[in-house]
Design a protein around this motif. Structure first.
Motif, PDB file in Angstrom:
ATOM      1  N   LEU A 101       0.847  -1.194   0.000  1.00 29.58           N
ATOM      2  CA  LEU A 101       0.000   0.000   0.000  1.00 29.58           C
ATOM      3  C   LEU A 101       0.877   1.237   0.000  1.00 29.58           C
ATOM      4  CD1 LEU A 101      -2.899   1.222   0.319  1.00 29.58           C
ATOM      5  CD2 LEU A 101      -2.513   1.138   2.793  1.00 29.58           C
ATOM      6  N   LYS A 102       0.500   2.214  -0.799  1.00 24.91           N
ATOM      7  CA  LYS A 102       1.159   3.519  -0.807  1.00 24.91           C
ATOM      8  C   LYS A 102       0.080   4.544  -0.514  1.00 24.91           C
ATOM      9  CE  LYS A 102       3.386   6.766  -3.963  1.00 24.91           C
ATOM     10  NZ  LYS A 102       3.834   6.946  -5.361  1.00 24.91           N
ATOM     11  N   THR A 103       0.258   5.275   0.577  1.00 25.70           N
ATOM     12  CA  THR A 103      -0.734   6.257   0.987  1.00 25.70           C
ATOM     13  C   THR A 103      -0.014   7.454   1.587  1.00 25.70           C
ATOM     14  OG1 THR A 103      -2.797   6.537   2.222  1.00 25.70           O
ATOM     15  CG2 THR A 103      -1.107   5.171   3.250  1.00 25.70           C
ATOM     16  N   VAL A 104      -0.750   8.316   2.269  1.00 20.75           N
ATOM     17  CA  VAL A 104      -0.154   9.460   2.956  1.00 20.75           C
ATOM     18  C   VAL A 104      -0.483   9.365   4.440  1.00 20.75           C
ATOM     19  CG1 VAL A 104      -0.171  10.983   0.943  1.00 20.75           C
ATOM     20  CG2 VAL A 104      -2.156  10.944   2.468  1.00 20.75           C
ATOM     21  N   ASN A 105       0.304  10.053   5.231  1.00 18.45           N
ATOM     22  CA  ASN A 105       0.084  10.106   6.671  1.00 18.45           C
ATOM     23  C   ASN A 105      -1.259  10.773   6.947  1.00 18.45           C
ATOM     24  OD1 ASN A 105       0.112  10.723   9.419  1.00 18.45           O
ATOM     25  ND2 ASN A 105       2.288  11.201   9.431  1.00 18.45           N
ATOM     26  N   GLN A 106      -2.029  10.208   7.837  1.00 18.57           N
ATOM     27  CA  GLN A 106      -3.343  10.764   8.165  1.00 18.57           C
ATOM     28  C   GLN A 106      -3.240  12.146   8.810  1.00 18.57           C
ATOM     29  OE1 GLN A 106      -5.142   7.783  10.638  1.00 18.57           O
ATOM     30  NE2 GLN A 106      -5.148   6.269   9.004  1.00 18.57           N
ATOM     31  N   ASP A 107      -2.128  12.411   9.512  1.00 15.67           N
ATOM     32  CA  ASP A 107      -1.955  13.696  10.185  1.00 15.67           C
ATOM     33  C   ASP A 107      -1.258  14.743   9.320  1.00 15.67           C
ATOM     34  OD1 ASP A 107      -3.116  12.746  12.565  1.00 15.67           O
ATOM     35  OD2 ASP A 107      -1.206  11.834  13.152  1.00 15.67           O
ATOM     36  N   ASP A 108      -0.544  14.308   8.279  1.00 21.77           N
ATOM     37  CA  ASP A 108       0.190  15.227   7.406  1.00 21.77           C
ATOM     38  C   ASP A 108       0.160  14.659   5.993  1.00 21.77           C
ATOM     39  OD1 ASP A 108       1.967  16.802   5.987  1.00 21.77           O
ATOM     40  OD2 ASP A 108       3.619  16.582   7.406  1.00 21.77           O
ATOM     41  N   MET A 152       3.148  13.839   3.624  1.00 19.38           N
ATOM     42  CA  MET A 152       4.098  12.799   4.004  1.00 19.38           C
ATOM     43  C   MET A 152       3.631  11.435   3.498  1.00 19.38           C
ATOM     44  SD  MET A 152       5.079  11.543   7.887  1.00 19.38           S
ATOM     45  CE  MET A 152       5.472  13.182   8.439  1.00 19.38           C
ATOM     46  N   TYR A 153       4.432  10.800   2.620  1.00 17.38           N
ATOM     47  CA  TYR A 153       4.110   9.447   2.163  1.00 17.38           C
ATOM     48  C   TYR A 153       4.185   8.453   3.313  1.00 17.38           C
ATOM     49  CZ  TYR A 153       4.285  10.485  -2.840  1.00 17.38           C
ATOM     50  OH  TYR A 153       4.029  10.963  -4.087  1.00 17.38           O
ATOM     51  N   HIS A 154       3.371   7.403   3.207  1.00 19.85           N
ATOM     52  CA  HIS A 154       3.377   6.296   4.154  1.00 19.85           C
ATOM     53  C   HIS A 154       3.306   5.021   3.319  1.00 19.85           C
ATOM     54  CE1 HIS A 154       1.412   4.377   7.992  1.00 19.85           C
ATOM     55  NE2 HIS A 154       2.627   3.935   7.768  1.00 19.85           N
ATOM     56  N   PHE A 212       7.509   6.051   7.027  1.00 18.07           N
ATOM     57  CA  PHE A 212       6.995   7.408   6.858  1.00 18.07           C
ATOM     58  C   PHE A 212       8.094   8.257   6.244  1.00 18.07           C
ATOM     59  CE2 PHE A 212       4.304   5.940  10.363  1.00 18.07           C
ATOM     60  CZ  PHE A 212       3.061   6.411   9.974  1.00 18.07           C
ATOM     61  N   ASP A 213       7.737   9.050   5.255  1.00 14.78           N
ATOM     62  CA  ASP A 213       8.670   9.939   4.573  1.00 14.78           C
ATOM     63  C   ASP A 213       8.824  11.242   5.363  1.00 14.78           C
ATOM     64  OD1 ASP A 213      10.258  11.095   2.572  1.00 14.78           O
ATOM     65  OD2 ASP A 213       8.503  11.844   1.483  1.00 14.78           O
ATOM     66  N   MET A 214      10.036  11.489   5.861  1.00 13.48           N
ATOM     67  CA  MET A 214      10.328  12.732   6.582  1.00 13.48           C
ATOM     68  C   MET A 214      11.642  13.287   6.041  1.00 13.48           C
ATOM     69  SD  MET A 214       9.153  12.008  10.493  1.00 13.48           S
ATOM     70  CE  MET A 214       9.083  13.740  10.878  1.00 13.48           C
TER      71      MET A 214
END
Length: 118
Positions: free
Chosen positions: A33-40, A43-45, A62-64
């Protein structure tokens, strides 16, 4: 389904592309799964798992991009452990890591088990 272990591990990475290459192409984890952080949402997740996507095999990153590579302190994990079948599997992985120029310590004994730190 009974969960008798850890559901998943998440880690922070400074470069999502390098991390994807390492976990997918070198360690062979399947991107599930490729998604984004629910809070930001900037940021990829990324979610990885084994070939069958079995429960308990999930590993996420998490991409930071501005993440400080090493921040010493308390309340931090410093290693993740992946289970393999036997010593022969560790020897396979040691050679694979060498082939991809990933630094490792070779197969070692810790207590009554063989390990491969990398």
């Amino acid at each position: 389904m009974n969960n008798t272990g850890i559901h998943h591990i998440s880690t922070l990475v400074g470069n999502i592309h390098q991390a994807y290459h390492f976990y997918h192409h070198i360690l062979g984890l399947k991107l599930t799964l490729k998604t984004v952080n629910q809070d930001d949402s900037s940021m990829y997740h990324l979610f990885f798992g084994d070939e069958d996507g079995r429960f308990g095999t999930e590993f996420t990153i998490f991409d930071m991009p501005n993440f400080q590579m090493e921040l010493k302190g308390t309340n931090r994990l410093e290693r993740t452990i992946f289970l393999v079948k036997d010593k022969a599997a560790l020897e396979f992985w040691a050679q694979r890591l060498t082939d991809f120029e990933v630094e490792h310590g070779g197969v070692e004994v810790m207590g009554d088990r063989h390990i491969l730190n990398f």
